[in-house]
Design an enzyme around this catalytic site. Structure first.
Site, PDB file in Angstrom:
ATOM      1  N   LYS A 164      -1.006  15.602 -10.928  1.00 21.26           N
ATOM      2  CA  LYS A 164      -0.251  15.268 -12.136  1.00 21.26           C
ATOM      3  C   LYS A 164       0.689  16.405 -12.538  1.00 21.26           C
ATOM      4  CE  LYS A 164      -1.696  11.071 -12.855  1.00 21.26           C
ATOM      5  NZ  LYS A 164      -0.776   9.935 -12.807  1.00 21.26           N
TER       6      LYS A 164
ATOM      7  N   ASP B 103       0.872  -1.173   0.000  1.00 19.57           N
ATOM      8  CA  ASP B 103       0.000   0.000   0.000  1.00 19.57           C
ATOM      9  C   ASP B 103       0.909   1.222   0.000  1.00 19.57           C
ATOM     10  OD1 ASP B 103      -1.684   2.144   0.564  1.00 19.57           O
ATOM     11  OD2 ASP B 103      -2.901   0.990   1.980  1.00 19.57           O
TER      12      ASP B 103
ATOM     13  N   SER C 299      -0.186  12.502 -17.052  1.00 21.51           N
ATOM     14  CA  SER C 299      -1.300  12.482 -18.004  1.00 21.51           C
ATOM     15  C   SER C 299      -1.559  13.890 -18.521  1.00 21.51           C
ATOM     16  CB  SER C 299      -2.571  11.931 -17.348  1.00 21.51           C
ATOM     17  OG  SER C 299      -3.204  12.928 -16.583  1.00 21.51           O
TER      18      SER C 299
ATOM     19  N   TYR D 111      -6.837  15.999  -9.120  1.00 18.63           N
ATOM     20  CA  TYR D 111      -6.150  15.126 -10.064  1.00 18.63           C
ATOM     21  C   TYR D 111      -5.171  15.945 -10.905  1.00 18.63           C
ATOM     22  CZ  TYR D 111      -5.358  11.908 -13.948  1.00 18.63           C
ATOM     23  OH  TYR D 111      -4.770  11.110 -14.892  1.00 18.63           O
TER      24      TYR D 111
END
Length: 170
Positions: free
Chosen positions: A155, A55, A139, A151
């Site tokens: 990134k 994890d 991304s 997000y």
């Protein structure tokens, strides 16, 4: 699926691959995929792949994975940082202020921070040997509208961290 695909391609080309994940057996998670299934697929492709339960929110588990690779292989040639967590309950149709506040922590801890931890541990193995490559999977969400501001920020932070660590590793 990106990490799985990278791991399988490397294994099929003859690399000894270690892959981390939280799910050992198929069906232990609501998501498809498991370490067992990727190991079996690598064997079908003629490759060598070892799945390690890990994890990435737990630094001790990550350190243990790197220690095992160093012990069994004597070093590390390539690290692909791909771990990321998009919360199960994140609804992309909701505005960011309508989502739970901890989605930021999930995406930054298992994403940006885990890539930093992995890079930090990898550098300690690679620099003394004067070889190695760290690849960070980012991304378009780093530059363009993404599913969620957390997000995109994670990134974009990964892209910046990649530039800064590369500068120091030259």
């Amino acid at each position: 699926g990106v990490g799985r695909g990278v791991a399988l391609e490397l294994a099929s080309q003859g690399a000894a691959v270690y892959v981390t994940g939280r799910t050992r057996h198929e069906g232990e998670s609501r998501h498809p995929g498991s370490l067992d299934s990727v190991e079996a697929e690598a064997r079908r492709l003629g490759g060598e792949l070892t799945g390690l339960v890990c994890d990435h929110r737990d630094d001790a588990q990550v350190e243990a994975a790197f220690a095992r690779v160093a012990r069994e292989r004597g070093g590390l040639d390539l690290l692909v940082n791909n771990a990321f967590l998009i919360p199960d309950d994140l609804d992309p149709k909701l505005a960011f202020w309508e989502s739970k506040l901890d989605c930021w922590d999930d995406m930054h801890q298992v994403g940006l921070r885990s890539a930093y931890v992995g890079s930090w541990l990898a550098a300690k193995l690679m620099v003394p040997l004067e070889r190695g490559l760290v690849v960070n999977i980012s991304s378009q969400g780093a530059r363009y509208f993404s599913v969620h501001p957390a997000y995109g920020a994670a990134k974009a932070g990964l892209d910046r961290m990649t530039r800064d660590t590369a500068y120091q590793l030259e």
